[in-house]
Design an enzyme around this catalytic site. Sequence first.
Site, PDB file in Angstrom:
ATOM      1  N   CYS A 156     160.504 134.177 -18.178  1.00 46.93           N
ATOM      2  CA  CYS A 156     161.240 134.602 -16.975  1.00 46.93           C
ATOM      3  C   CYS A 156     160.834 133.732 -15.785  1.00 46.93           C
ATOM      4  CB  CYS A 156     160.941 136.064 -16.652  1.00 46.93           C
ATOM      5  SG  CYS A 156     161.491 137.239 -17.904  1.00 46.93           S
ATOM      6  N   CYS A 158     158.194 138.371 -18.558  1.00 49.81           N
ATOM      7  CA  CYS A 158     157.493 137.471 -19.463  1.00 49.81           C
ATOM      8  C   CYS A 158     157.386 136.094 -18.821  1.00 49.81           C
ATOM      9  CB  CYS A 158     158.192 137.372 -20.820  1.00 49.81           C
ATOM     10  SG  CYS A 158     159.827 136.622 -20.737  1.00 49.81           S
ATOM     11  N   ASP A 186     130.005 139.091  -6.844  1.00 51.30           N
ATOM     12  CA  ASP A 186     130.119 140.538  -6.640  1.00 51.30           C
ATOM     13  C   ASP A 186     130.500 140.906  -5.222  1.00 51.30           C
ATOM     14  OD1 ASP A 186     127.724 139.877  -5.338  1.00 51.30           O
ATOM     15  OD2 ASP A 186     126.877 141.860  -5.717  1.00 51.30           O
ATOM     16  N   ASP A 204     127.008 133.445  -8.326  1.00 47.29           N
ATOM     17  CA  ASP A 204     126.498 133.851  -7.020  1.00 47.29           C
ATOM     18  C   ASP A 204     125.087 134.384  -7.241  1.00 47.29           C
ATOM     19  OD1 ASP A 204     126.509 134.795  -4.273  1.00 47.29           O
ATOM     20  OD2 ASP A 204     126.708 136.797  -5.141  1.00 47.29           O
ATOM     21  N   ASP A 218     132.744 136.144  -2.158  1.00 44.06           N
ATOM     22  CA  ASP A 218     133.019 135.385  -3.385  1.00 44.06           C
ATOM     23  C   ASP A 218     134.503 135.363  -3.735  1.00 44.06           C
ATOM     24  OD1 ASP A 218     130.226 134.987  -3.863  1.00 44.06           O
ATOM     25  OD2 ASP A 218     130.108 137.023  -4.662  1.00 44.06           O
TER      26      ASP A 218
END
Length: 759
Positions: free
Chosen positions: A39, A36, A647, A447, A651
């Site tokens: 932590c 978590c 994509d 992009d 990128d």
Amino acid sequence: MSTATTTIATPQAPAANTKGVQRIVKETFPVLEMTCASCAVSVESILKSVPGVSNAGVNFANQTASVEYDAARLSHQQLQAAVRSIGYDIVIDTDNKAEVQQQAQREHYQYLKQRTIWASLLSLPVVVIGMFFMNIPYANWIMLVLSTPVVFYFGRSFFVNAWKQAAHRKANMDTLVALSTGIAWLFSTFNTIYPAFWHQRGLHPHVYFEAAAVVIAFISLGKLLEAKATSNTSTALKKLAGLQPKTVALVTPSGTIVAIPVAEVNIGDALLVKPGEKIPVDGTVASGSSYIDESMITGEPIPAAKQQGDAVFAGTINQQGSFQFRADKVGADTLLAQIIKMVEEAQGSKAPVQKLVDKIAGIFVPIVIGIAVLTFIAWLVPGGENAFTHALLTSVTVLVIACPCALGLATPTAIMVGVGKGAENNILIKDAESLEVAHKVNAVVLDKTGTITEGKPVVTDLTWNNSEPERAEQEAILYALEQQSEHPLAQAILQHLSATNTNIHFESVESITGKGIQGIRADITYRVGNQQLMEENNVPIPAALAAKASHLQEQANTVVWFAANDRLLAIIAIADKVKETSKAAIATLQRNGIEVHMLTGDNRHTAEAVARQTGITSFKAGVLPADKAAFVKELQQAGKTVAMVGDGINDSHALAQADISIAMGKGTDIAMDVARITLITADLNAIPKALLLSRKTVRTIRQNLFWAFIYNIIGIPVAAGLLYPFNGFLLDPMIAGAAMALSSVSVVGNSLRLKMAKI
């Protein structure tokens, strides 16, 4: 002093000083056992407290710790010992850190899965007996037997972690879970073994085994959901590293070809690359020519022509011809290695995930413990016939009713429903942080290729400069000639044309690098290529076709010319078409007050045309991967919350830098692994939908937390006996357990409302 470190400090005193010379280094270590956000806070604080550590940051999202420390005073083993002292671990094996971390994450997830399943199976009959069949013979003993392994075996990590936190004077959600379930179990066990203690005082010995067991099962479910969200954080970097081949073909001075590991390549070595192979290192073409898919660098779908003297880059893919090149950059100096490093740094530089529940838990837990202790004292001090009984019952009731079950479910249930809702709408969301931040987005960076556009070249216009009867034969000749071409634009022309005559043959065919192709048939030389090829062969261009070509180029088309001897036959326009939905999606974002920017590695002429078609006013052309990330950073420094949409591999750095990273599902695996949100559709309208889903999900989380805390704010004082002086009412721990369960049901029910929401 070593020059291999990130930072080297000058000596603080003369050599006689016992402290000696400082050697400040900055390293990143995978962290194990974090479940978590609190932590991450605990690991960070213990690292900062170690003498010799000047700074530390722990990222829960990618399970890493970045530590800046004096290597002259501290070793890896000492850092590891400090982290282990509070129940966590770091990987100090420098050879295979990533593999060790991934294996540990897989094992931890499987452990959580088994723990949750068994805790739930054993808790179910306890709940059924506790709620409906309390009067059956040996009911309490059956519940004791079933709940004991749930609390102390499947829930042992809560007690272990709570103890280690207490040893460092800290408290977290594990502390409250351990206290509430432990006391509820102990109290219930005492009442099961010694029911006469309460009977002698005229009270019924209630047991709360179901509360203890259910809490462990529910909180384990929450931990499992969090582990699921963070289990694949390192796959992007692993796949990036996998782009480089393991072996290369070395050309020796004698001309023989020898396969060697890529790690043994030296600067200046001559290397051979065959069709379909990946370029192993950065270099310069020495002989031969080819087309290379450089989409990982430029993001553009059209492979680049390479001939002698041109640069090639590691990880790019050779398509057609074979060639030899000279190695210029190897190892960590290659462009691919730099991209890997930048992605890693951008991911690691993000602030640790601070879940609202865990933030408040740091205050909530000690307050609840304090209220329980004060409640016990407040009832015990005045004395009276049942003072101890009331003191014990009310303090236990406070701990039971304040159990963080509703708090633990508030976020994961909303996230689970939100993620499911997104999947129904082609939006894959990786983690809670994305949904928490996405609603703040006020700038979207897109992009161009494959995101705004289709990502593949197609013929958009074919204009002939001849009469209809001649056209069929010339179309067949064009088709046959393009079949001989290796250029990627040729494939777009072939797909557009139909083979009407497959018996056309050429006496000779010649590929002209960077210009086109020509073939001789029946003493006529046919040429297909760019305008330069036409000009060099004195092919006159009619004014009408020249104007047409200029207009097509303004519309982001690449123009290919087809001629026979000195006569122009046709012009072919090829373009990466803008998606039909892009303009509408961009307009929706702009209406919602979100800035839209476009970045592309393509030329400015094409970028302007695409921007004009889609209504984008801010764009940059000719940008490299580092430029995209730098632009995102500029927007962030201006106070913007930025979503990057891309994509391609090129990128990935910008995606990692952005506050919210969104990958198009038709893109590369690397982009999808780096991104927190993946759109499994080519439709850009999914972007405003994703942002709207974030707003609705965050609203649901806040509602859940509000009701969870209101329940505690009202329930805890009542459990402590606040109403007793006024009407003699004391909340029974059994009712407190039921109220706790009801609060969880209300939170889950509110989360399920999200399923009906429209996005």
